[in-house]
Design a protein around this motif. Sequence first.
Motif, PDB file in Angstrom:
ATOM      1  N   ALA A  86     -10.381  11.550   3.407  1.00 36.32           N
ATOM      2  CA  ALA A  86     -10.777  10.346   2.666  1.00 36.32           C
ATOM      3  C   ALA A  86     -10.050   9.154   3.265  1.00 36.32           C
ATOM      4  CB  ALA A  86     -10.429  10.495   1.193  1.00 36.32           C
ATOM      5  N   LEU A  87     -10.769   8.031   3.440  1.00 39.01           N
ATOM      6  CA  LEU A  87     -10.196   6.796   3.983  1.00 39.01           C
ATOM      7  C   LEU A  87     -10.466   5.669   3.002  1.00 39.01           C
ATOM      8  CD1 LEU A  87     -11.662   8.475   6.505  1.00 39.01           C
ATOM      9  CD2 LEU A  87     -10.523   6.682   7.770  1.00 39.01           C
ATOM     10  N   LEU A  88      -9.435   4.864   2.745  1.00 38.03           N
ATOM     11  CA  LEU A  88      -9.556   3.781   1.783  1.00 38.03           C
ATOM     12  C   LEU A  88      -8.786   2.562   2.285  1.00 38.03           C
ATOM     13  CD1 LEU A  88     -10.579   3.004  -1.072  1.00 38.03           C
ATOM     14  CD2 LEU A  88      -8.396   3.816  -1.938  1.00 38.03           C
ATOM     15  N   SER A  89      -9.400   1.380   2.119  1.00 35.16           N
ATOM     16  CA  SER A  89      -8.738   0.124   2.471  1.00 35.16           C
ATOM     17  C   SER A  89      -9.224  -0.968   1.528  1.00 35.16           C
ATOM     18  CB  SER A  89      -9.019  -0.250   3.930  1.00 35.16           C
ATOM     19  OG  SER A  89     -10.218  -0.975   4.041  1.00 35.16           O
ATOM     20  N   PRO A  90      -8.550  -2.135   1.539  1.00 34.94           N
ATOM     21  CA  PRO A  90      -8.950  -3.220   0.642  1.00 34.94           C
ATOM     22  C   PRO A  90     -10.371  -3.739   0.894  1.00 34.94           C
ATOM     23  CG  PRO A  90      -6.787  -3.671   1.571  1.00 34.94           C
ATOM     24  CD  PRO A  90      -7.338  -2.470   2.276  1.00 34.94           C
ATOM     25  N   VAL A  91     -10.912  -3.529   2.074  1.00 31.57           N
ATOM     26  CA  VAL A  91     -12.247  -4.043   2.380  1.00 31.57           C
ATOM     27  C   VAL A  91     -13.359  -3.042   2.079  1.00 31.57           C
ATOM     28  CG1 VAL A  91     -11.410  -5.703   4.074  1.00 31.57           C
ATOM     29  CG2 VAL A  91     -12.083  -3.425   4.817  1.00 31.57           C
ATOM     30  N   LEU A  92     -13.005  -1.871   1.580  1.00 32.89           N
ATOM     31  CA  LEU A  92     -14.005  -0.863   1.234  1.00 32.89           C
ATOM     32  C   LEU A  92     -14.219  -0.830  -0.268  1.00 32.89           C
ATOM     33  CD1 LEU A  92     -12.798   2.135   3.439  1.00 32.89           C
ATOM     34  CD2 LEU A  92     -14.739   0.618   3.883  1.00 32.89           C
ATOM     35  N   LEU A 120      -0.646   4.710   4.283  1.00 30.17           N
ATOM     36  CA  LEU A 120      -0.197   6.029   3.832  1.00 30.17           C
ATOM     37  C   LEU A 120      -1.106   7.067   4.475  1.00 30.17           C
ATOM     38  CD1 LEU A 120       0.211   5.225   0.031  1.00 30.17           C
ATOM     39  CD2 LEU A 120       1.957   5.134   1.818  1.00 30.17           C
ATOM     40  N   VAL A 121      -0.503   7.988   5.185  1.00 33.93           N
ATOM     41  CA  VAL A 121      -1.253   9.026   5.881  1.00 33.93           C
ATOM     42  C   VAL A 121      -0.786  10.370   5.336  1.00 33.93           C
ATOM     43  CG1 VAL A 121      -1.894   9.986   8.118  1.00 33.93           C
ATOM     44  CG2 VAL A 121      -1.266   7.561   7.941  1.00 33.93           C
ATOM     45  N   GLU A 122      -1.715  11.132   4.777  1.00 38.53           N
ATOM     46  CA  GLU A 122      -1.388  12.466   4.284  1.00 38.53           C
ATOM     47  C   GLU A 122      -1.881  13.485   5.306  1.00 38.53           C
ATOM     48  OE1 GLU A 122      -2.302  15.466   0.561  1.00 38.53           O
ATOM     49  OE2 GLU A 122      -2.876  13.362   0.400  1.00 38.53           O
ATOM     50  N   LEU A 123      -0.949  14.275   5.814  1.00 43.14           N
ATOM     51  CA  LEU A 123      -1.251  15.273   6.828  1.00 43.14           C
ATOM     52  C   LEU A 123      -1.183  16.676   6.224  1.00 43.14           C
ATOM     53  CD1 LEU A 123       0.998  13.788   9.660  1.00 43.14           C
ATOM     54  CD2 LEU A 123      -1.485  13.528   9.412  1.00 43.14           C
ATOM     55  N   VAL A 124      -2.183  17.482   6.518  1.00 51.35           N
ATOM     56  CA  VAL A 124      -2.213  18.877   6.096  1.00 51.35           C
ATOM     57  C   VAL A 124      -2.610  19.703   7.312  1.00 51.35           C
ATOM     58  CG1 VAL A 124      -3.263  20.590   4.568  1.00 51.35           C
ATOM     59  CG2 VAL A 124      -2.847  18.268   3.726  1.00 51.35           C
ATOM     60  N   GLN A 125      -1.772  20.632   7.690  1.00 50.87           N
ATOM     61  CA  GLN A 125      -2.010  21.506   8.835  1.00 50.87           C
ATOM     62  C   GLN A 125      -2.416  20.728  10.086  1.00 50.87           C
ATOM     63  OE1 GLN A 125      -4.824  24.396   7.352  1.00 50.87           O
ATOM     64  NE2 GLN A 125      -3.240  25.508   6.233  1.00 50.87           N
ATOM     65  N   GLY A 126      -1.684  19.657  10.358  1.00 53.43           N
ATOM     66  CA  GLY A 126      -1.895  18.904  11.584  1.00 53.43           C
ATOM     67  C   GLY A 126      -3.103  17.992  11.588  1.00 53.43           C
ATOM     68  N   GLN A 127      -3.747  17.813  10.440  1.00 54.66           N
ATOM     69  CA  GLN A 127      -4.906  16.928  10.367  1.00 54.66           C
ATOM     70  C   GLN A 127      -4.704  15.879   9.281  1.00 54.66           C
ATOM     71  OE1 GLN A 127      -8.298  19.711   9.914  1.00 54.66           O
ATOM     72  NE2 GLN A 127      -8.945  18.827  11.859  1.00 54.66           N
ATOM     73  N   VAL A 128      -5.342  14.726   9.471  1.00 49.95           N
ATOM     74  CA  VAL A 128      -5.289  13.672   8.467  1.00 49.95           C
ATOM     75  C   VAL A 128      -6.225  14.053   7.327  1.00 49.95           C
ATOM     76  CG1 VAL A 128      -5.713  11.239   7.967  1.00 49.95           C
ATOM     77  CG2 VAL A 128      -4.765  11.917  10.195  1.00 49.95           C
ATOM     78  N   GLN A 129      -5.645  14.240   6.156  1.00 49.72           N
ATOM     79  CA  GLN A 129      -6.416  14.564   4.959  1.00 49.72           C
ATOM     80  C   GLN A 129      -6.780  13.291   4.199  1.00 49.72           C
ATOM     81  OE1 GLN A 129      -7.299  17.842   4.233  1.00 49.72           O
ATOM     82  NE2 GLN A 129      -8.700  16.785   2.863  1.00 49.72           N
ATOM     83  N   SER A 130      -5.881  12.309   4.281  1.00 48.68           N
ATOM     84  CA  SER A 130      -6.087  11.060   3.560  1.00 48.68           C
ATOM     85  C   SER A 130      -5.437   9.927   4.340  1.00 48.68           C
ATOM     86  CB  SER A 130      -5.472  11.165   2.162  1.00 48.68           C
ATOM     87  OG  SER A 130      -5.505   9.932   1.505  1.00 48.68           O
ATOM     88  N   PHE A 131      -6.165   8.798   4.437  1.00 50.31           N
ATOM     89  CA  PHE A 131      -5.636   7.591   5.070  1.00 50.31           C
ATOM     90  C   PHE A 131      -5.934   6.434   4.129  1.00 50.31           C
ATOM     91  CE2 PHE A 131      -6.237   3.720   7.533  1.00 50.31           C
ATOM     92  CZ  PHE A 131      -5.045   3.669   8.234  1.00 50.31           C
ATOM     93  N   ARG A 132      -4.858   5.792   3.652  1.00 50.03           N
ATOM     94  CA  ARG A 132      -5.003   4.644   2.758  1.00 50.03           C
ATOM     95  C   ARG A 132      -4.170   3.512   3.348  1.00 50.03           C
ATOM     96  NH1 ARG A 132      -3.480   9.015  -0.159  1.00 50.03           N
ATOM     97  NH2 ARG A 132      -1.518   8.123  -0.866  1.00 50.03           N
ATOM     98  N   THR A 133      -4.788   2.362   3.484  1.00 51.75           N
ATOM     99  CA  THR A 133      -4.075   1.240   4.071  1.00 51.75           C
ATOM    100  C   THR A 133      -4.170   0.035   3.158  1.00 51.75           C
ATOM    101  OG1 THR A 133      -3.713   0.048   6.157  1.00 51.75           O
ATOM    102  CG2 THR A 133      -6.007   0.406   5.512  1.00 51.75           C
ATOM    103  N   TYR A 134      -3.090  -0.728   3.084  1.00 51.59           N
ATOM    104  CA  TYR A 134      -2.982  -1.856   2.167  1.00 51.59           C
ATOM    105  C   TYR A 134      -2.444  -3.069   2.911  1.00 51.59           C
ATOM    106  CZ  TYR A 134      -3.367   2.048  -1.017  1.00 51.59           C
ATOM    107  OH  TYR A 134      -3.799   3.186  -1.652  1.00 51.59           O
ATOM    108  N   TYR A 135      -3.157  -4.193   2.793  1.00 51.09           N
ATOM    109  CA  TYR A 135      -2.760  -5.441   3.434  1.00 51.09           C
ATOM    110  C   TYR A 135      -3.546  -6.570   2.775  1.00 51.09           C
ATOM    111  CZ  TYR A 135      -7.072  -4.266   5.848  1.00 51.09           C
ATOM    112  OH  TYR A 135      -8.359  -3.903   6.125  1.00 51.09           O
ATOM    113  N   ASP A 136      -3.150  -7.796   3.069  1.00 47.58           N
ATOM    114  CA  ASP A 136      -3.883  -8.955   2.574  1.00 47.58           C
ATOM    115  C   ASP A 136      -5.189  -9.038   3.354  1.00 47.58           C
ATOM    116  OD1 ASP A 136      -4.907 -11.366   1.728  1.00 47.58           O
ATOM    117  OD2 ASP A 136      -3.240 -12.569   2.461  1.00 47.58           O
TER     118      ASP A 136
END
Length: 146
Positions: A36-42, A111-127
């Motif tokens: 899952a990927l999440l950012s302020p523009v999504l 914030l990057v959540e890694l499980v077994q060497g893969q990105v499970q979650s990527f969440r980024t926060y900025y103006d």
Amino acid sequence: MKRLHETTEEFIGLLQQVEKTRQVEPLVALFAEDAALLSPVLSQPLRGKEGARNFWRKHLALFRRVRSEMTEVLENSLDSGDNRRLLVVLEWQADAVLATGKPLSFQGISLVELVQGQVQSFRTYYDSLPLLRASLQRQDAYQQAG
């Protein structure tokens, strides 16, 4: 200096490679099929490798050039039974030239959540306001040209 987890180093290296080459596939390969990927523009999270591909392509389209430097990297192991997870906090500073030609410096946290060497979650926060303005200006220019 504390040594970072191998996948953390790989993620940071691939991100910086993508910024230079604009080729997203090496970074996309690091994402899990159900990431899952999440950012302020999504308006809602993007999912999976296709979501990662779309996220990074749209992100790069905002810039003529972008370069991110990690100012702080923190890792925390989140073990729960058989599920070993690593939460990576990336504090970063980016210097860019927007697609409109305007220079921009901005910072944020990812914030990057890694499980077994893969990105499970990527969440980024900025103006996101400067990037949203640039995106709207670019859309206006396309509509006027069309």
